[in-house]
Design a protein around this motif. Structure first.
Motif, PDB file in Angstrom:
ATOM      1  N   GLY A 126      76.257 -59.298  70.619  1.00  0.00           N
ATOM      2  CA  GLY A 126      75.623 -58.468  69.597  1.00  0.00           C
ATOM      3  C   GLY A 126      76.379 -57.175  69.372  1.00  0.00           C
ATOM      4  O   GLY A 126      77.137 -56.722  70.233  1.00  0.00           O
ATOM      5  N   ARG A 127      76.190 -56.579  68.203  1.00  0.00           N
ATOM      6  CA  ARG A 127      76.782 -55.258  67.921  1.00  0.00           C
ATOM      7  C   ARG A 127      76.111 -54.214  68.798  1.00  0.00           C
ATOM      8  O   ARG A 127      76.643 -53.127  69.005  1.00  0.00           O
ATOM      9  N   SER A 128      74.888 -54.528  69.242  1.00  0.00           N
ATOM     10  CA  SER A 128      74.143 -53.618  70.109  1.00  0.00           C
ATOM     11  C   SER A 128      73.485 -54.461  71.192  1.00  0.00           C
ATOM     12  O   SER A 128      73.393 -55.681  71.062  1.00  0.00           O
ATOM     13  N   VAL A 134      82.782 -45.492  42.755  1.00  0.00           N
ATOM     14  CA  VAL A 134      81.956 -46.678  42.503  1.00  0.00           C
ATOM     15  C   VAL A 134      80.691 -46.646  43.371  1.00  0.00           C
ATOM     16  O   VAL A 134      79.575 -46.789  42.865  1.00  0.00           O
ATOM     17  N   ILE A 135      80.845 -46.429  44.666  1.00  0.00           N
ATOM     18  CA  ILE A 135      79.664 -46.502  45.541  1.00  0.00           C
ATOM     19  C   ILE A 135      78.753 -45.285  45.299  1.00  0.00           C
ATOM     20  O   ILE A 135      77.526 -45.395  45.326  1.00  0.00           O
ATOM     21  N   ALA A 136      79.358 -44.114  45.005  1.00  0.00           N
ATOM     22  CA  ALA A 136      78.539 -42.924  44.729  1.00  0.00           C
ATOM     23  C   ALA A 136      77.737 -43.126  43.440  1.00  0.00           C
ATOM     24  O   ALA A 136      76.561 -42.777  43.367  1.00  0.00           O
ATOM     25  N   LEU A 164      75.679 -45.835  55.755  1.00  0.00           N
ATOM     26  CA  LEU A 164      76.487 -47.041  55.986  1.00  0.00           C
ATOM     27  C   LEU A 164      77.179 -47.488  54.695  1.00  0.00           C
ATOM     28  O   LEU A 164      78.376 -47.779  54.687  1.00  0.00           O
ATOM     29  N   LEU A 165      76.428 -47.534  53.602  1.00  0.00           N
ATOM     30  CA  LEU A 165      77.027 -48.012  52.345  1.00  0.00           C
ATOM     31  C   LEU A 165      78.126 -47.071  51.871  1.00  0.00           C
ATOM     32  O   LEU A 165      79.175 -47.508  51.393  1.00  0.00           O
ATOM     33  N   LEU A 166      77.877 -45.776  52.019  1.00  0.00           N
ATOM     34  CA  LEU A 166      78.892 -44.822  51.560  1.00  0.00           C
ATOM     35  C   LEU A 166      80.148 -44.889  52.427  1.00  0.00           C
ATOM     36  O   LEU A 166      81.263 -44.767  51.924  1.00  0.00           O
ATOM     37  N   ASN A 203      92.060 -48.248  52.590  1.00  0.00           N
ATOM     38  CA  ASN A 203      93.187 -48.676  53.427  1.00  0.00           C
ATOM     39  C   ASN A 203      93.813 -49.990  52.958  1.00  0.00           C
ATOM     40  O   ASN A 203      95.017 -50.179  53.104  1.00  0.00           O
ATOM     41  N   VAL A 204      93.012 -50.891  52.391  1.00  0.00           N
ATOM     42  CA  VAL A 204      93.637 -52.116  51.859  1.00  0.00           C
ATOM     43  C   VAL A 204      94.549 -51.749  50.689  1.00  0.00           C
ATOM     44  O   VAL A 204      95.634 -52.311  50.530  1.00  0.00           O
ATOM     45  N   THR A 205      94.117 -50.788  49.874  1.00  0.00           N
ATOM     46  CA  THR A 205      94.950 -50.394  48.736  1.00  0.00           C
ATOM     47  C   THR A 205      96.260 -49.766  49.232  1.00  0.00           C
ATOM     48  O   THR A 205      97.349 -50.166  48.804  1.00  0.00           O
ATOM     49  N   GLU A 251      84.000 -54.585  67.951  1.00  0.00           N
ATOM     50  CA  GLU A 251      83.513 -54.829  69.305  1.00  0.00           C
ATOM     51  C   GLU A 251      82.187 -55.574  69.295  1.00  0.00           C
ATOM     52  O   GLU A 251      81.435 -55.494  68.325  1.00  0.00           O
ATOM     53  N   ARG A 252      81.915 -56.257  70.373  1.00  0.00           N
ATOM     54  CA  ARG A 252      80.621 -56.909  70.571  1.00  0.00           C
ATOM     55  C   ARG A 252      80.205 -56.755  72.033  1.00  0.00           C
ATOM     56  O   ARG A 252      81.061 -56.803  72.920  1.00  0.00           O
ATOM     57  N   TRP A 253      78.904 -56.623  72.247  1.00  0.00           N
ATOM     58  CA  TRP A 253      78.356 -56.626  73.609  1.00  0.00           C
ATOM     59  C   TRP A 253      77.997 -58.048  73.985  1.00  0.00           C
ATOM     60  O   TRP A 253      77.512 -58.815  73.148  1.00  0.00           O
TER      61      TRP A 253
HETATM   62  C1  HEM Z   1      88.364 -54.370  51.698  1.00  0.00           C
HETATM   63  C2  HEM Z   1      87.308 -53.682  51.990  1.00  0.00           C
HETATM   64  C3  HEM Z   1      86.349 -54.012  53.107  1.00  0.00           C
HETATM   65  C4  HEM Z   1      86.595 -54.576  54.326  1.00  0.00           C
HETATM   66  C5  HEM Z   1      87.925 -55.041  54.900  1.00  0.00           C
HETATM   67  C6  HEM Z   1      85.317 -54.672  55.010  1.00  0.00           C
HETATM   68  C7  HEM Z   1      85.141 -55.212  56.274  1.00  0.00           C
HETATM   69  C8  HEM Z   1      83.922 -55.351  56.913  1.00  0.00           C
HETATM   70  C9  HEM Z   1      83.737 -55.990  58.191  1.00  0.00           C
HETATM   71  C10 HEM Z   1      84.850 -56.575  59.051  1.00  0.00           C
HETATM   72  C11 HEM Z   1      82.414 -55.964  58.491  1.00  0.00           C
HETATM   73  C12 HEM Z   1      81.733 -56.551  59.735  1.00  0.00           C
HETATM   74  C13 HEM Z   1      81.867 -55.708  60.959  1.00  0.00           C
HETATM   75  C14 HEM Z   1      81.404 -56.419  62.199  1.00  0.00           C
HETATM   76  O1  HEM Z   1      81.110 -57.622  62.167  1.00  0.00           O
HETATM   77  O2  HEM Z   1      81.307 -55.777  63.260  1.00  0.00           O
HETATM   78  C15 HEM Z   1      81.748 -55.291  57.396  1.00  0.00           C
HETATM   79  C16 HEM Z   1      80.402 -55.053  57.331  1.00  0.00           C
HETATM   80  C17 HEM Z   1      79.799 -54.396  56.287  1.00  0.00           C
HETATM   81  N1  HEM Z   1      80.408 -53.953  55.123  1.00  0.00           N
HETATM   82 FE1  HEM Z   1      82.340 -54.149  54.598  1.00  0.00          FE
HETATM   83  N2  HEM Z   1      84.351 -54.142  54.206  1.00  0.00           N
HETATM   84  C18 HEM Z   1      84.930 -53.744  53.029  1.00  0.00           C
HETATM   85  C19 HEM Z   1      84.298 -53.184  51.936  1.00  0.00           C
HETATM   86  C20 HEM Z   1      82.942 -52.947  51.859  1.00  0.00           C
HETATM   87  C21 HEM Z   1      82.256 -52.424  50.700  1.00  0.00           C
HETATM   88  C22 HEM Z   1      82.921 -52.077  49.367  1.00  0.00           C
HETATM   89  C23 HEM Z   1      80.938 -52.305  51.053  1.00  0.00           C
HETATM   90  C24 HEM Z   1      79.737 -51.827  50.279  1.00  0.00           C
HETATM   91  C25 HEM Z   1      79.658 -51.264  49.171  1.00  0.00           C
HETATM   92  C26 HEM Z   1      80.788 -52.760  52.411  1.00  0.00           C
HETATM   93  C27 HEM Z   1      79.605 -52.802  53.103  1.00  0.00           C
HETATM   94  C28 HEM Z   1      79.432 -53.370  54.343  1.00  0.00           C
HETATM   95  C29 HEM Z   1      78.146 -53.427  55.035  1.00  0.00           C
HETATM   96  C30 HEM Z   1      76.816 -52.895  54.518  1.00  0.00           C
HETATM   97  C31 HEM Z   1      78.376 -54.070  56.254  1.00  0.00           C
HETATM   98  C32 HEM Z   1      77.332 -54.382  57.338  1.00  0.00           C
HETATM   99  C33 HEM Z   1      76.822 -55.779  57.177  1.00  0.00           C
HETATM  100  C34 HEM Z   1      75.860 -56.190  58.272  1.00  0.00           C
HETATM  101  O3  HEM Z   1      75.816 -55.587  59.347  1.00  0.00           O
HETATM  102  O4  HEM Z   1      75.127 -57.175  58.046  1.00  0.00           O
HETATM  103  N3  HEM Z   1      82.035 -53.159  52.868  1.00  0.00           N
HETATM  104  N4  HEM Z   1      82.694 -54.942  56.444  1.00  0.00           N
END
Ligand code: HEM
Length: 399
Positions: A54-56, A148-150, A237-239, A248-250, A292-294
């Motif tokens: 788990g994440r936690s 965009v997100i703001a 979180l969303l921001l 960073n991908v860009t 990371e995961r626990w």
């Molecule tokens: C290229 C861009 C992005 C990458 C590489 C990326 C990557 C990731 C990864 C790897 C996770 C999972 C982390 C884990 O399992 O521990 C994650 C979760 C998440 N990401 Fe992204 N992300 C990107 C863009 C975004 C954007 C644009 C948003 C929202 C507007 C977003 C919102 C979220 C949210 C809310 C989670 C949590 C999901 C959950 O816990 O169920 N991400 N992201």
């Protein structure tokens, strides 16, 4: 060289070390952080989906039972915000939070945003090109996803300059063994960000607008709603998640193309390759190098027993270069078809924003390809200090 996430040389070129880990020690204990490093794609992919991790762990055990110290009191404001968002909780709380938020991020909702994202990307790139170039990161890569997100959330334009510094300070806590100073900085940013969002959420609850904060503050059809703390945690979180990795991908992506001129020419000659190119850039130089995961129950990974209470570090950057899964993995191939990269994660925490990130990247890379067909490097870029969240300080280009 060996695995050394605090060494700038390793951060700049981690891939040879990963290759050695995958070959010789695919699951190994890393003393400095007390974590098990997991290097192979198959193991990373399986563990992300394994509910025995788990994440936690706080939904099943206290800190003491997991042999961990209590969080220092000064960190309270940070953890209150972070643990109120879906990324740092597990079911059943995760299921509920993700369900409430995910309605805004379906591929259909996101596709409807495309014209707006395209307009924003076009304007930013036009201005950048008219100036003859500059720092691609601060002038294009950052402002696009932040705006965009703001806008989605309804953060007033005058306040948007606050978001990036708050986010960067909070993210300092996600690096391995953060310094005490970085911890204090993250706590301060979390407090300020949270106070700001409480004010905004209250205003929107009283006087709803056509934005996501207003929508998230409402009660849904089945009578469920986010508490104020959950609403703030979700917005933070969303921001943060909504722009850090996209920036960073860009940056990393253009730097990868500029370092591989043959592939850049191929893409310039055929913009139809853009969708596969973006996936490939996310694979080839992974923006989030590890998660990371626990370990919540005893597990065995590749013949290595890992007991409950341990922590695993899943090396996404290594998984994405695994020759067991990718043909010629060290080669950048903008036309790569079979590309099960792991950059968006897997399992229940799979990136909620993946469809939005793909739209933003397609529009900004597309605008730059069309508007700046001869863009070239103006100075050798430097990597920022982060390893987990890995990106360039700046990317100076000439148009
Ligand atoms: C290229 C861009 C992005 C990458 C590489 C990326 C990557 C990731 C990864 C790897 C996770 C999972 C982390 C884990 O399992 O521990 C994650 C979760 C998440 N990401 Fe992204 N992300 C990107 C863009 C975004 C954007 C644009 C948003 C929202 C507007 C977003 C919102 C979220 C949210 C809310 C989670 C949590 C999901 C959950 O816990 O169920 N991400 N992201």
């Amino acid at each position: 060289m060996h695995f050394d996430p605090w060494n700038p040389e390793f951060v700049a070129h981690p891939y040879d070390v990963y290759a050695e880990l995958r070959r010789e020690r695919p699951v190994s204990f890393f003393e400095p952080t007390g974590q098990w490093l997991v290097a192979r794609h198959a193991d990373v992919n399986t563990l992300l989906r394994d509910r025995r991790l788990g994440r936690s762990y706080l939904h099943v055990a206290g800190h003491a039972e997991f042999g961990r110290p209590d969080d220092p009191e000064f960190q309270d404001p940070f953890w209150r915000v972070i643990r109120a968002g879906m990324l740092d909780v597990e079911p059943p709380v995760h299921t509920r939070l993700r369900r409430l938020v995910s309605k805004a991020f379906t591929p259909r909702m996101v596709e409807a945003l495309r014209p707006k994202v395209a307009r924003l990307a076009g304007d930013l790139v036009d201005r950048f090109a008219e100036r003859g170039g500059g720092d691609l990161i601060s002038e294009v890569a950052e402002p696009l996803p932040v705006t965009v997100i703001a806008e989605m959330l309804g953060v007033p334009e005058a306040d948007r300059h606050l978001l990036r510094p708050w986010s960067a300070d909070i993210c300092g806590m996600y690096e391995l063994n953060p310094s005490v100073e970085a911890q204090h900085t993250a706590v301060r940013a979390a407090s300020e960000f949270s106070d700001y969002l409480v004010g905004l959420a209250r205003a929107r609850r009283a006087d709803p607008g056509d934005d996501l904060i207003s929508a998230l503050a409402q009660v849904t059809d089945d009578g469920d709603t986010l508490t104020e703390e959950e609403l703030v945690g979700t917005c933070v979180l969303l921001l943060n998640a909504g722009h850090e990795a996209t920036v960073n991908v860009t940056g990393n992506g253009w730097w990868s193309l500029l370092r591989n001129p043959g592939e850049l020419e191929r893409l310039r000659a055929d913009h139809g390759l853009l969708p596969t190119a973006i996936e490939e850039l996310m694979r080839w130089d992974t923006p989030l190098q590890m998660f990371e995961r626990w370990v919540l129950e005893d597990i065995s990974v590749g013949g290595v027993d890992i007991p409950r209470g341990s922590e695993v570090a899943l090396l996404f950057g290594s998984a994405n270069r695994d020759p067991e899964v990718f043909d010629d993995p060290d080669r950048l191939d903008v036309g790569r078809r079979d590309n099960p990269h792991i950059s968006f994660g897997a399992g229940i925490h799979f990136c909620l924003g993946a469809p939005l990130a793909r739209v933003e990247l397609a529009e900004s890379f597309g605008a730059l390809l069309r508007r700046a067909p001869k863009m070239e490097l103006a100075a050798e870029p430097e990597w920022g200090p982060g390893y987990v969240i890995r990106g360039l300080e700046s990317l100076q280009v000439r148009i």
